[in-house]
Design a protein around this motif. Structure first.
Motif, mmCIF file in Angstrom:
data_model
loop_
_atom_site.group_PDB
_atom_site.id
_atom_site.type_symbol
_atom_site.label_atom_id
_atom_site.label_comp_id
_atom_site.label_asym_id
_atom_site.label_seq_id
_atom_site.Cartn_x
_atom_site.Cartn_y
_atom_site.Cartn_z
ATOM 1 N N LYS A 23 0.834 -1.200 0.000
ATOM 2 C CA LYS A 23 0.000 0.000 0.000
ATOM 3 C C LYS A 23 0.872 1.254 0.000
ATOM 4 N N PHE A 24 1.944 1.224 0.759
ATOM 5 C CA PHE A 24 2.851 2.360 0.816
ATOM 6 C C PHE A 24 3.482 2.625 -0.552
ATOM 7 N N LEU A 25 3.908 1.575 -1.216
ATOM 8 C CA LEU A 25 4.498 1.734 -2.543
ATOM 9 C C LEU A 25 3.468 2.232 -3.554
ATOM 10 N N LEU A 26 2.243 1.757 -3.455
ATOM 11 C CA LEU A 26 1.185 2.207 -4.352
ATOM 12 C C LEU A 26 0.902 3.696 -4.154
ATOM 13 N N ILE A 27 0.873 4.154 -2.925
ATOM 14 C CA ILE A 27 0.662 5.576 -2.646
ATOM 15 C C ILE A 27 1.810 6.408 -3.194
ATOM 16 N N ILE A 28 3.025 5.958 -3.024
ATOM 17 C CA ILE A 28 4.189 6.683 -3.542
ATOM 18 C C ILE A 28 4.123 6.783 -5.067
ATOM 19 N N ILE A 29 3.783 5.686 -5.736
ATOM 20 C CA ILE A 29 3.698 5.700 -7.199
ATOM 21 C C ILE A 29 2.611 6.652 -7.661
ATOM 22 N N CYS A 30 1.472 6.656 -6.986
ATOM 23 C CA CYS A 30 0.384 7.569 -7.356
ATOM 24 C C CYS A 30 0.792 9.021 -7.158
ATOM 25 N N LEU A 31 1.486 9.314 -6.081
ATOM 26 C CA LEU A 31 1.907 10.696 -5.834
ATOM 27 C C LEU A 31 2.905 11.169 -6.886
ATOM 28 N N PHE A 32 3.812 10.314 -7.291
ATOM 29 C CA PHE A 32 4.754 10.708 -8.338
ATOM 30 C C PHE A 32 4.051 10.867 -9.679
ATOM 31 N N GLY A 33 2.987 10.113 -9.913
ATOM 32 C CA GLY A 33 2.209 10.269 -11.136
ATOM 33 C C GLY A 33 1.483 11.602 -11.164
ATOM 34 N N VAL A 34 1.015 12.065 -10.002
ATOM 35 C CA VAL A 34 0.334 13.353 -9.919
ATOM 36 C C VAL A 34 1.320 14.494 -10.135
ATOM 37 N N LEU A 35 2.544 14.326 -9.732
ATOM 38 C CA LEU A 35 3.540 15.375 -9.925
ATOM 39 C C LEU A 35 3.784 15.639 -11.400
ATOM 40 N N ASP A 36 3.658 14.621 -12.236
ATOM 41 C CA ASP A 36 3.823 14.827 -13.674
ATOM 42 C C ASP A 36 2.741 15.735 -14.231
ATOM 43 N N VAL A 37 1.571 15.676 -13.683
ATOM 44 C CA VAL A 37 0.467 16.514 -14.151
ATOM 45 C C VAL A 37 0.730 17.977 -13.809
ATOM 46 N N PHE A 38 1.248 18.240 -12.649
ATOM 47 C CA PHE A 38 1.466 19.608 -12.207
ATOM 48 C C PHE A 38 2.749 20.225 -12.769
ATOM 49 N N SER A 39 3.586 19.441 -13.378
ATOM 50 C CA SER A 39 4.841 19.988 -13.874
ATOM 51 C C SER A 39 4.741 20.331 -15.364
ATOM 52 N N ALA A 40 3.698 21.070 -15.733
ATOM 53 C CA ALA A 40 3.517 21.497 -17.120
ATOM 54 C C ALA A 40 4.482 22.643 -17.425
ATOM 55 N N PRO A 41 4.831 22.816 -18.687
ATOM 56 C CA PRO A 41 5.736 23.922 -19.030
ATOM 57 C C PRO A 41 5.059 25.268 -18.801
ATOM 58 N N SER A 42 5.868 26.281 -18.559
ATOM 59 C CA SER A 42 5.319 27.604 -18.297
ATOM 60 C C SER A 42 4.751 28.190 -19.593
ATOM 61 N N PRO A 43 3.751 29.065 -19.492
ATOM 62 C CA PRO A 43 3.168 29.647 -20.707
ATOM 63 C C PRO A 43 4.150 30.590 -21.389
ATOM 64 N N PRO A 44 3.977 30.825 -22.675
ATOM 65 C CA PRO A 44 4.915 31.705 -23.385
ATOM 66 C C PRO A 44 4.766 33.155 -22.921
ATOM 67 N N MET A 45 5.815 33.911 -23.120
ATOM 68 C CA MET A 45 5.795 35.321 -22.733
ATOM 69 C C MET A 45 4.794 36.073 -23.607
ATOM 70 N N PRO A 46 4.063 37.033 -23.025
ATOM 71 C CA PRO A 46 3.079 37.773 -23.817
ATOM 72 C C PRO A 46 3.753 38.665 -24.849
ATOM 73 N N THR A 47 3.107 38.790 -25.982
ATOM 74 C CA THR A 47 3.619 39.659 -27.034
ATOM 75 C C THR A 47 2.945 41.025 -26.922
ATOM 76 N N GLY A 48 3.249 41.921 -27.811
ATOM 77 C CA GLY A 48 2.684 43.256 -27.763
ATOM 78 C C GLY A 48 1.240 43.319 -28.237
ATOM 79 N N LYS A 49 0.736 42.246 -28.841
ATOM 80 C CA LYS A 49 -0.628 42.237 -29.337
ATOM 81 C C LYS A 49 -1.616 42.061 -28.192
ATOM 82 N N LYS A 50 -2.777 42.703 -28.329
ATOM 83 C CA LYS A 50 -3.844 42.517 -27.360
ATOM 84 C C LYS A 50 -4.716 41.343 -27.805
ATOM 85 N N PRO A 51 -5.268 40.613 -26.878
ATOM 86 C CA PRO A 51 -6.172 39.524 -27.270
ATOM 87 C C PRO A 51 -7.464 40.118 -27.831
#
Length: 73
Positions: A7-35
């Motif tokens: 159970k401990f190993l299963l919890i550890i594996i699940c937590l590391f799987g969730v970390l992959d979801v939260f480690s998305a790349p940062s959004p690109p820098m805004p340009t001079g154009k307005k949306p």
């Protein structure tokens, strides 16, 4: 003891799987154009008409249900 370790190993594996979801790349820098501006659609237009139609539909459904229950078998 072995069940607790599994159970401990299963919890550890699940937590590391969730970390992959939260480690998305940062959004690109805004340009001079307005949306582009959002569409100018009013939310409350003809709200009274929608309310009247909803009330009439509710009365129709209740009346139809009462007619079904009042008919003899």
């Amino acid at each position: 003891m072995k069940i607790i370790i599994n159970k401990f190993l299963l919890i550890i594996i699940c937590l590391f799987g969730v970390l992959d979801v939260f480690s998305a790349p940062s959004p690109p820098m805004p340009t001079g154009k307005k949306p582009p501006p959002p569409p100018g659609l009013p939310i409350d237009e003809n709200l009274y008409l929608v309310l009247i139609i909803a009330l009439l539909y509710g009365v129709y459904i209740i009346y139809k249900y009462q007619l079904k229950t009042k008919t003899p078998i």
